[in-house]
Design an enzyme around this catalytic site. Structure first.
Site, PDB file in Angstrom:
ATOM      1  N   THR A  80       0.828  -1.208   0.000  1.00  0.00           N
ATOM      2  CA  THR A  80       0.000   0.000   0.000  1.00  0.00           C
ATOM      3  C   THR A  80       0.864   1.261   0.000  1.00  0.00           C
ATOM      4  O   THR A  80       0.582   2.230  -0.710  1.00  0.00           O
ATOM      5  CB  THR A  80      -0.950   0.030   1.210  1.00  0.00           C
ATOM      6  OG1 THR A  80      -1.728  -1.155   1.207  1.00  0.00           O
ATOM      7  CG2 THR A  80      -1.891   1.231   1.145  1.00  0.00           C
ATOM      8  N   HIS A 195      -8.485  -6.767   3.662  1.00  0.00           N
ATOM      9  CA  HIS A 195      -7.059  -7.076   3.798  1.00  0.00           C
ATOM     10  C   HIS A 195      -6.918  -8.525   4.218  1.00  0.00           C
ATOM     11  O   HIS A 195      -7.727  -9.031   4.993  1.00  0.00           O
ATOM     12  CB  HIS A 195      -6.445  -6.151   4.857  1.00  0.00           C
ATOM     13  CG  HIS A 195      -4.949  -6.158   4.879  1.00  0.00           C
ATOM     14  ND1 HIS A 195      -4.211  -7.244   5.284  1.00  0.00           N
ATOM     15  CD2 HIS A 195      -4.054  -5.206   4.532  1.00  0.00           C
ATOM     16  CE1 HIS A 195      -2.930  -6.956   5.181  1.00  0.00           C
ATOM     17  NE2 HIS A 195      -2.795  -5.723   4.728  1.00  0.00           N
ATOM     18  N   ASP A 254      -5.263  -0.511  -4.663  1.00  0.00           N
ATOM     19  CA  ASP A 254      -3.857  -0.253  -4.330  1.00  0.00           C
ATOM     20  C   ASP A 254      -2.905  -1.334  -4.841  1.00  0.00           C
ATOM     21  O   ASP A 254      -1.791  -1.056  -5.259  1.00  0.00           O
ATOM     22  CB  ASP A 254      -3.667  -0.002  -2.823  1.00  0.00           C
ATOM     23  CG  ASP A 254      -4.074  -1.178  -1.947  1.00  0.00           C
ATOM     24  OD1 ASP A 254      -4.577  -2.195  -2.469  1.00  0.00           O
ATOM     25  OD2 ASP A 254      -3.898  -1.085  -0.715  1.00  0.00           O
ATOM     26  N   HIS A 255      -3.356  -2.592  -4.807  1.00  0.00           N
ATOM     27  CA  HIS A 255      -2.490  -3.704  -5.250  1.00  0.00           C
ATOM     28  C   HIS A 255      -3.308  -4.990  -5.241  1.00  0.00           C
ATOM     29  O   HIS A 255      -4.469  -4.988  -4.843  1.00  0.00           O
ATOM     30  CB  HIS A 255      -1.258  -3.842  -4.348  1.00  0.00           C
ATOM     31  CG  HIS A 255      -1.579  -3.911  -2.881  1.00  0.00           C
ATOM     32  ND1 HIS A 255      -2.213  -4.985  -2.301  1.00  0.00           N
ATOM     33  CD2 HIS A 255      -1.375  -3.023  -1.869  1.00  0.00           C
ATOM     34  CE1 HIS A 255      -2.364  -4.765  -1.018  1.00  0.00           C
ATOM     35  NE2 HIS A 255      -1.880  -3.591  -0.718  1.00  0.00           N
TER      36      HIS A 255
END
Ligand code: GP9
Length: 414
Positions: A80, A195, A254-255
Site C-alpha cells: 500500500t 485485507h 492499491d495492489h
C-alpha cells in the site's frame, strides 16, 4: 550534485510533448477525495459468485464516471505504501524494501505539497497506527498537511474486526471530518477491511464464501462484497453532503489481494488456466474518476498508478513545475500507452512483455516475431534505473539548482 539530475530530465524530456487539454481544468478549484481500495483487483468488477454480483454498487457507479479497465498497480514489497509513493511522486517505488522506510526523509516534490501551495488542505485518512509503513515520517516529506490516523477515530470493539475499524464506520466518520475541513481539500482515504486474511464478522457477510480450493480467495469474495456495500454508504452520504458539487472522487485499487500462490483457485473461479500472461493481467486494479460535470465513459488506455498525479493535476488545471515524473496524463488521447512493473515487465498498446517473453496484449498468445518486445523491455529497464537514481541519490534536492543551470544554458543558446 546537480549534474546527476540532468540525464533524468533529458530522458523525460525526450518523451515529452505538448500537454493535451482534454478535460483540463474540469475540476478546477474542486476538492479531491482519493479513495485507495485495499487489495482490490479488476477481476471482481462485473463478476459474480453464486449468481450474485461481487461489486454491484461499483459496477453501476463506474457507468457514471470515467472508468479505466487497463489500469495496473505498480507496487512491490512496500505494497500500500508503494501505491502511495506512486501517487504522490509519479516515480517508481524500489525493487527491494519499502521506499517509505528506506528513503522517507529524502526531499520530494510531492503532489500533496504542490496542492498545498495551490491553496489546498491536504491530508490522509486511515484508521491504523500512524507509524505503520512509517507513514507519519514519509507523509511530512511528501508535503501532507495532516494525517487522521487511528487515534483520530472513536473506535469501539463493536465497530472493529481483524485489522481494525470497519470500512463503513471509517467512511462515515471521515465524511464528517471533511464537512469541517478547510476547502478546497485533498483527502486520501485508505480502506482496511479487505485485507488478508479477509475475515469478517458473521453479520457483515453479504454473500456465501467461494468454493475454490483456496480459503483465502473464498473469503476475499466476502470482504470485497462488504467493501462494496461500505462504498455504497459512503458515496450515498457523500451525495447528500454540502460539498458534493465541488468534489471529485478518484477511486483506485492499491495492489493485488490474491497472490500467485492461489493460481489454481483463481483458475477454478475464472474457469481458465492462469499462465504468466493471465497472472500479469490479474494485476489490473479498478480506477474511476467520478463527480458532478464529469460524463460517463470507458477508457481503455494502458496505464498505471504512476499516471495518477499528472491525471489529477490536469483535471484540476494546476501547473506542475516538477519535471521529474514518469507518468502520463490518462486523459490525453495521444499519451504514451505503456505501463512498467517493478519487475521490469511491461504492457503497451500491442504487447505484454513478461520476463523476456512477449505476448499479444489482446489475445494472450505468445508473439514469435523476434524483437517485438525488445524496445519495451529496454525502455522499462532504463526508466526504472532513472527513477531509482533519483531516490538513491536524493536528487530532487538539486532540482531548483539544476533547473536554474538549464535555463541559463538555454538562454545562452538563444
Ligand atoms: C495498513 C494498510 C495495509 O495500514 O495500509 O497495508 P498493506 O499490507 O496492504 O500494504
Amino acid at each position: 550534485d546537480s549534474n546527476e539530475l540532468v540525464p533524468v530530465i533529458n530522458y523525460l524530456n525526450e518523451d515529452k510533448k505538448a500537454d493535451s487539454d482534454n478535460l483540463e481544468g474540469v475540476a478546477e478549484g474542486k476538492n479531491v477525495i482519493a479513495l485507495s481500495l485495499e487489495s482490490t483487483q479488476t477481476f471482481v468488477v462485473d463478476n459474480t459468485l453464486h449468481g450474485e454480483e461481487l461489486t454491484p454498487y461499483f459496477n453501476d457507479l463506474k457507468e457514471e464516471g470515467i472508468y479505466f479497465d487497463n489500469f495496473y498497480h505498480q507496487v512491490k514489497q512496500g505494497r500500500t505504501s508503494d501505491s502511495e509513493f506512486l501517487l504522490a511522486n509519479s516515480m517508481y517505488p524500489l525493487n527491494r524494501g519499502a521506499v517509505f522506510f528506506t528513503h522517507s526523509e529524502n526531499e520530494y516534490k510531492g503532489l500533496p505539497g504542490l496542492l498545498s501551495d495551490n491553496g489546498y488542505f491536504t491530508n490522509v485518512m486511515h484508521a491504523n497506527d500512524k507509524t505503520f509503513w512509517n507513514r507519519n515520517v514519509t507523509y511530512d516529506s511528501l508535503g501532507y498537511d495532516d494525517f487522521f490516523s487511528k487515534e483520530d477515530y472513536t473506535i469501539t470493539p463493536e465497530k472493529s474486526y481483524g485489522w481494525g475499524y470497519l470500512d463503513e464506520y471509517f467512511f462515515s466518520d471521515s465524511l464528517d471530518k471533511m464537512e469541517e475541513m478547510d476547502k478546497p481539500f485533498f483527502s486520501k482515504l485508505i480502506t482496511l477491511t479487505n485485507h488478508y486474511p479477509f475475515d469478517l464478522p458473521e453479520d457483515k457477510k453479504m454473500i456465501e464464501e467461494g468454493e475454490t480450493n483456496s480459503g483465502t480467495l473464498n473469503r476475499y469474495f466476502q470482504t470485497i462484497r462488504y467493501q462494496d456495500e461500505a462504498l455504497k454508504q459512503f458515496v450515498e452520504k457523500f451525495k447528500q453532503s454540502e460539498f458534493y458539487d465541488d468534489t471529485i472522487l478518484v477511486i483506485y485499487g492499491d495492489h493485488f489481494g490474491i497472490s500467485e500462490n492461489h493460481q489454481k483457485a483463481m483458475g477454478q473461479y475464472l474457469d481458465k488456466e492462469i499462465n504468466d500472461y493471465e497472472q500479469f493481467q490479474l494485476q489490473r486494479v479498478p480506477m474511476l474518476i467520478y463527480g458532478e460535470g464529469i460524463e460517463g465513459q470507458k477508457n481503455h488506455t494502458v496505464g498505471g498508478q504512476v499516471d495518477l498525479r499528472p491525471t489529477i493535476t490536469n483535471l484540476l488545471g494546476i501547473e506542475d513545475p516538477n519535471p521529474v515524473q514518469f507518468g502520463h496524463d490518462l486523459m490525453d488521447p495521444d499519451r504514451r500507452q505503456m505501463m512498467i512493473t517493478r519487475d521490469g515487465d511491461f504492457a503497451n498498446e500491442e504487447y505484454v512483455g513478461i520476463q523476456g517473453v512477449c505476448y499479444d496484449r489482446e489475445t494472450g498468445e505468445k508473439v514469435e516475431t523476434e524483437d517485438a518486445c525488445t524496445e519495451g523491455f529496454e525502455k522499462a529497464q532504463e526508466e526504472l534505473e532513472m527513477s531509482d537514481s533519483v531516490i538513491y541519490g536524493d536528487l530532487l534536492r538539486y532540482l531548483d539548482e539544476t533547473q536554474m543551470i538549464e535555463t541559463e544554458a538555454n538562454q545562452q543558446e538563444e
